[in-house]
Design an enzyme around this catalytic site. Structure first.
Site, PDB file in Angstrom:
ATOM      1  N   HIS A  72       0.844  -1.252   0.140  1.00 43.63           N
ATOM      2  CA  HIS A  72      -0.009  -0.088  -0.042  1.00 43.63           C
ATOM      3  C   HIS A  72       0.865   1.262   0.073  1.00 43.63           C
ATOM      4  CE1 HIS A  72      -4.372  -1.546   1.259  1.00 43.63           C
ATOM      5  NE2 HIS A  72      -3.666  -2.306   0.448  1.00 43.63           N
ATOM      6  N   TYR A 200      -9.545   5.567   7.152  1.00 42.90           N
ATOM      7  CA  TYR A 200      -9.689   5.674   8.394  1.00 42.90           C
ATOM      8  C   TYR A 200     -10.733   6.679   8.744  1.00 42.90           C
ATOM      9  CZ  TYR A 200      -5.495   3.075   9.722  1.00 42.90           C
ATOM     10  OH  TYR A 200      -4.563   2.348   9.996  1.00 42.90           O
ATOM     11  N   PRO A 292      -4.723   0.054  18.239  1.00 49.90           N
ATOM     12  CA  PRO A 292      -4.587  -0.471  17.101  1.00 49.90           C
ATOM     13  C   PRO A 292      -4.604   0.632  15.866  1.00 49.90           C
ATOM     14  CG  PRO A 292      -6.817  -1.367  17.669  1.00 49.90           C
ATOM     15  CD  PRO A 292      -6.160  -0.583  18.906  1.00 49.90           C
ATOM     16  N   LYS A 296       0.630  -0.562  14.689  1.00 45.90           N
ATOM     17  CA  LYS A 296       1.722  -0.492  15.349  1.00 45.90           C
ATOM     18  C   LYS A 296       2.374  -1.719  16.243  1.00 45.90           C
ATOM     19  CE  LYS A 296       3.310   2.947  13.282  1.00 45.90           C
ATOM     20  NZ  LYS A 296       3.860   2.636  11.927  1.00 45.90           N
ATOM     21  N   TYR A 384       3.597   6.331  10.109  1.00 42.50           N
ATOM     22  CA  TYR A 384       2.925   5.141   9.518  1.00 42.50           C
ATOM     23  C   TYR A 384       3.680   4.046   8.962  1.00 42.50           C
ATOM     24  CZ  TYR A 384      -1.405   2.603   8.424  1.00 42.50           C
ATOM     25  OH  TYR A 384      -2.248   1.649   8.471  1.00 42.50           O
TER      26      TYR A 384
HETATM   27  C1  PHB Z   1      -6.291  -4.351  10.167  1.00 44.57           C
HETATM   28  O1  PHB Z   1      -6.383  -4.726   8.964  1.00 44.57           O
HETATM   29  O2  PHB Z   1      -6.423  -5.182  10.867  1.00 44.57           O
HETATM   30  C2  PHB Z   1      -5.756  -3.103  10.635  1.00 44.57           C
HETATM   31  C3  PHB Z   1      -5.540  -2.232   9.692  1.00 44.57           C
HETATM   32  C4  PHB Z   1      -4.888  -1.130  10.067  1.00 44.57           C
HETATM   33  C5  PHB Z   1      -4.973  -0.684  11.363  1.00 44.57           C
HETATM   34  C6  PHB Z   1      -5.643  -1.638  12.653  1.00 44.57           C
HETATM   35  C7  PHB Z   1      -5.848  -2.983  11.904  1.00 44.57           C
HETATM   36  O3  PHB Z   1      -4.752   0.608  11.960  1.00 44.57           O
END
Ligand code: PHB
Ligand code: APR
Length: 392
Positions: A72, A200, A292, A296, A384
């Site tokens: 990504h 997000y 989450p 990280k 990130y």
């Molecule tokens: C996930 O795909 O499980 C995932 C992706 C990004 C995050 C947290 C979990 O910030």
């Protein structure tokens, strides 16, 4: 039994450490309380920083990840029904790879088999002894027999609920933590991801995250109340809520599909200092937890053991104790910066149930700033994709 490093826990931290040590000619034994199928199927997060990808490459265990992982080049931040792209290569020259944590664990275990690295599953009654001496040891039960592993060092990679952290004498460790007033309800759905960037989303009804695992599996999360029962969330209610929160003015939405897994995860930030005591070195979730939102957890576990492997290698190859002595201080610099980033992402994107209209407007201003200022977007992007792993 005798080895150089006794490793407690076969999660990403423990397994990665075993491989990094093997590469440096150092022997270890991994003791894991669960059975192998459980460890290989445990669904967790799934974003690898580029540094984590490079670690898997260095170990020669990156083939499946390159085949199945999704590279990504950015994420999208959504608010007021509009998604804004944060482009990683333009801002940082780096990217991330979406690949489930349990796939990483499977790859590390398969390579451990090939290389003959000892990993013992279904081990119970793990107890640490002699941490203040030069000859610590671990006792345990395995297949009905008492076992004893004598080692030069012990690595506590046994996660948040493990026994290594509580084995440190009272008064030595200090804990810093924050429990958030919300949780995440996560689902896996048999549905093709409707676009290839994670989203997000800060919505009036709370946070939502659009993520994925493969070209046919979508991963989605919803902010929910603490203590909420998954039984109160029918599949219909979950999809309705996801569509409401993720609704965008350009008509984009996630594809629906059969929900194959659902669960509720509480959110916390947690750090224990120092990350070492005597001959015990703690790594990963055993010493720190991040919410989450910044993706990280696994990456931080991997960066700890990278530092630990280097410190142990300097000890075994040239008798140098300096880096081992500084292990905790070295790791904590990165741990706290990562804590800050995870906390910041969390507070920018979630609806605080006790928040005021002032807080809401401040959040909107922050999202507007991050998505319109190159300086602010770069700060997000460089965190990130992963801050550098420091060795001093
Ligand atoms: C996930 O795909 O499980 C995932 C992706 C990004 C995050 C947290 C979990 O910030
Ligand atoms: N004895 C042996 N093994 C144990 C014990 C014990 N007493 N207690 C726990 N374990 C094992 C767990 O079963 C687990 O397999 O230790 C392992 C710890 O692994 P993780 O919890 O995955 O922790 P870590 O390797 O630090 O990886 C951190 O995991 O929770 C996620 O989001 C987090 O992605 C991050 C990653």
């Amino acid at each position: 039994m005798k080895t150089q490093v006794g490793i407690v826990g076969a999660g990403p931290a423990g397994l990665m450490l075993a491989h990094l040590l093997h590469l440096r000619g150092i022997e270890s034994v991994v003791l894991e309380s669960r059975d192998r199928p459980y460890v290989e199927k445990r669904i967790r997060a799934g974003v690898l920083e580029q540094g984590s990808v490079e670690m898997l490459e260095e170990l020669g265990v990156a083939d499946r990840m390159h085949q199945l992982g999704l590279v990504h080049h950015g994420i999208e931040l959504g608010f007021q029904h509009t998604r804004h792209r944060i482009d990683f290569p333009t801002l940082t020259g780096r990217s991330v790879t979406v690949y489930g944590q349990h796939e990483v664990v499977k790859d590390l275990l398969a390579a451990a088999d090939q290389r003959g690295l000892p990993v013992m599953f279904d081990v119970t009654d793990v107890t640490l002894h002699g941490l203040d001496t030069d000859a610590p040891c671990i006792t345990f039960m395995h297949e009905g027999e008492a076992g004893r592993l004598e080692c030069d060092f012990i690595a506590g990679c046994d996660g948040f609920h493990g026994i290594c952290r509580p084995s440190v004498p009272k008064g030595v460790l200090t804990t810093y933590d924050r429990v958030y007033p919300f949780s995440w309800l996560g689902i896996l759905a048999d549905a093709a991801p409707s676009q290839n960037a994670l989203v997000y989303m800060n919505s009036d009804r709370g946070f939502a995250l659009f993520s994925m695992r493969s070209p046919t599996v979508t991963r989605l999360y919803l902010q929910c109340r603490n203590g909420e029962s998954i039984d109160d969330w029918s599949d219909d209610r979950i999809w309705n809520e996801l569509h409401t929160r993720l609704q965008c003015s350009d008509g984009w939405k996630p594809n629906e599909g059969h929900i194959t897994q659902k669960g509720v995860t509480p959110m916390r930030s947690f750090v224990t200092e120092p990350m070492q005591h005597g001959r015990l070195y703690l790594a990963g979730d055993a010493v720190h937890i991040v919410p989450p939102t910044g993706a990280k957890g696994m990456n931080l576990a991997l960066s700890d053991v990278k530092v630990l492997a280097e410190a142990l290698s300097r000890f075994f190859s040239r008798g140098s104790v300096e880096m081992l002595a500084n292990y905790s201080a070295i790791c904590l610099r990165r741990v706290w910066k990562t804590q800050r980033f995870s906390w910041w992402m969390t507070s920018m994107l979630h609806r605080d149930p006790d928040g005021t209209e002032f807080d809401h407007r401040r959040q909107m201003a922050e999202l507007d700033y991050v998505t319109s200022s190159t300086a602010a977007a770069t700060a997000l992007a460089e965190n990130y994709v992963g801050l550098p792993i420091l060795f001093s």
